[in-house]
Design an enzyme around this catalytic site. Structure first.
Site, PDB file in Angstrom:
ATOM      1  N   ALA A   1       0.824  -1.210   0.000  1.00 19.39           N
ATOM      2  CA  ALA A   1       0.000   0.000   0.000  1.00 19.39           C
ATOM      3  C   ALA A   1       0.859   1.263   0.000  1.00 19.39           C
ATOM      4  O   ALA A   1       1.721   1.430   0.853  1.00 19.39           O
ATOM      5  CB  ALA A   1      -0.924  -0.003   1.212  1.00 19.39           C
TER       6      ALA A   1
ATOM      7  N   SER B   1      11.142   0.710  -4.298  1.00 12.55           N
ATOM      8  CA  SER B   1      11.200   1.188  -5.671  1.00 12.55           C
ATOM      9  C   SER B   1      12.619   1.563  -6.065  1.00 12.55           C
ATOM     10  O   SER B   1      13.421   2.005  -5.220  1.00 12.55           O
ATOM     11  CB  SER B   1      10.299   2.422  -5.822  1.00 12.55           C
TER      12      SER B   1
ATOM     13  N   TYR C   1       8.200  10.888  -4.038  1.00 14.22           N
ATOM     14  CA  TYR C   1       7.815   9.475  -3.984  1.00 14.22           C
ATOM     15  C   TYR C   1       9.010   8.603  -3.617  1.00 14.22           C
ATOM     16  O   TYR C   1       8.951   7.780  -2.698  1.00 14.22           O
ATOM     17  CB  TYR C   1       7.232   9.034  -5.329  1.00 14.22           C
TER      18      TYR C   1
ATOM     19  N   LYS D   1       9.819   6.241  -0.100  1.00 16.53           N
ATOM     20  CA  LYS D   1      10.203   4.830  -0.090  1.00 16.53           C
ATOM     21  C   LYS D   1      11.514   4.630   0.673  1.00 16.53           C
ATOM     22  O   LYS D   1      11.665   3.680   1.450  1.00 16.53           O
ATOM     23  CB  LYS D   1      10.332   4.313  -1.527  1.00 16.53           C
TER      24      LYS D   1
ATOM     25  N   PHE E   1      11.982  -2.154 -10.579  1.00 14.47           N
ATOM     26  CA  PHE E   1      12.253  -1.268 -11.700  1.00 14.47           C
ATOM     27  C   PHE E   1      10.905  -1.096 -12.439  1.00 14.47           C
ATOM     28  O   PHE E   1       9.934  -0.706 -11.807  1.00 14.47           O
ATOM     29  CB  PHE E   1      13.419  -1.795 -12.520  1.00 14.47           C
TER      30      PHE E   1
ATOM     31  N   ILE F   1       3.991   3.263 -19.400  1.00 22.77           N
ATOM     32  CA  ILE F   1       4.179   3.280 -20.841  1.00 22.77           C
ATOM     33  C   ILE F   1       3.349   2.236 -21.583  1.00 22.77           C
ATOM     34  O   ILE F   1       2.683   2.559 -22.583  1.00 22.77           O
ATOM     35  CB  ILE F   1       5.683   3.145 -21.203  1.00 22.77           C
TER      36      ILE F   1
ATOM     37  N   ARG G   1      11.172  15.171 -19.253  1.00 21.22           N
ATOM     38  CA  ARG G   1      10.586  15.451 -17.947  1.00 21.22           C
ATOM     39  C   ARG G   1      11.709  15.641 -16.932  1.00 21.22           C
ATOM     40  O   ARG G   1      12.718  14.932 -16.977  1.00 21.22           O
ATOM     41  CB  ARG G   1       9.665  14.305 -17.497  1.00 21.22           C
TER      42      ARG G   1
END
Length: 337
Positions: A75, A118, A142, A146, A170, A189, A280
């Protein structure tokens, strides 16, 4: 067989892991507030507690409802762009609520914990492929959340003799006959490309076309969600050793955005419309895992992560579920009633 509480078990990776656990005879219960998950993704027969992990009283009741021996913690809020413009929500949900969960798990006497982390903890890599001891310097909130929970878990493992595994994913992708990617909004993607192929989206934006890579687009390490689930099963089966160990989950090979576009065109038989767009902020040119630790210590190897297999599985799920999982509110009533 183990008795496992899975947080975020109505989400994409969590629900696939739940199904793999159930198929192997384990007893599973799910906690999910359905803010991003889908109740119909939870396997039939698995009890779904519609609870926020930050609600300590509710979590105390859930943990007391059964004799859980392990927690799989998926979560989290995970939309990276949202984390940049609204970081407070991410620190609240992923860190503050995460610590609240750890405290209730500790009070319940549970000492085995598997955390869904992550590759975002690494930030822009200094070198690739990235090993677990690579410096951690997240470039977005984010990834920072983590990393913060990883660090907290390391202290918990040392102080309370917990066995903790943190898996740094990944690019999770692919589908199964029952589960696929259905994020709201969608940012990944392959489902975005499949939306173009199915006529739901006019074109796909390629963010960055002038990187120092063979075709100018970003390179990423794509790993099938079933291979991610397999790593979690192996962590469950491994002997308990107090302390925390982090593992990368990736293939050790990276593919360009344009290559993935080409594979989607091959699998679907549809020419995709794409548009080049500016880079980005924070997007590194290359992200590629070094999975040697996971392979050596847990005997893991990717079995489903060939890119053609990934795209085909995602396309098959998309064709069978053209509107995804449907209305979450209806699902919640039907599943919990």
């Amino acid at each position: 067989m183990a008795n496992i509480l899975v947080t975020g078990g109505a989400g994409y990776v969590g629900s696939v892991c739940c199904r793999q656990l159930v198929e192997r005879g384990h007893h599973v219960a799910v906690v999910d507030d359905l803010s991003a998950g889908h109740a119909t993704a939870v396997p039939q027969g698995v009890h779904l507690h519609i609870v926020d992990i930050g609600d300590r009283r509710a979590m105390r009741q859930v943990l007391a409802s059964d004799n859980f021996g392990v927690v799989f913690h998926f979560a989290a809020k995970a939309l990276i762009p949202e984390s940049v413009y609204n970081p407070g929500v991410f620190f609240d949900s992923n860190v503050a609520s995460g610590i609240a969960l750890l405290e209730e798990v500790r009070a319940a006497g549970i000492k085995k914990f598997v955390f869904s982390s992550s590759a975002a903890v690494y930030g822009t890599p200094r070198s690739t492929p990235i090993a677990e001891d690579h410096p951690k310097n997240p470039v977005n909130p984010y990834g920072e959340t983590k990393l913060m929970l990883e660090r907290a878990l390391s202290w918990y493992a040392n102080a309370y003799e917990w066995t903790v595994v943190a898996f740094r994913y990944f690019n999770a992708c692919g589908g199964t006959p029952a589960v696929g990617e259905d994020h709201r909004p969608e940012t990944h993607i392959i489902p975005l490309l499949l939306q173009v192929a199915s006529g739901e989206r006019e074109y796909f934006e390629v963010f960055g076309y002038d990187y120092a890579t063979p075709d100018g687009t970003c390179l990423r390490d794509y790993v099938h969600v079933l291979d991610i689930a397999d790593a979690h099963i192996r962590a469950l089966q491994a002997p308990d050793h107090p302390g925390m160990t982090a593992y990368n989950i990736g293939t050790g090979a990276s593919l360009s955005v344009r290559h993935v576009c080409h594979v989607v065109e091959q699998i679907t038989g549809i020419k995709l419309r794409t548009r080049d767009a500016a880079r980005r902020v924070g997007d590194p040119a290359i992200l590629c895992a070094n999975p040697e630790r996971l392979m050596a210590r847990l005997g893991w190897k990717p079995r489903f992560s060939d890119i053609e297999q990934i795209v085909r599985s995602a396309w098959e799920w998309k064709q069978k579920h053209p509107v995804g999982y449907g209305m979450q509110g209806v699902e919640a009533v039907e599943h919990s009633g």
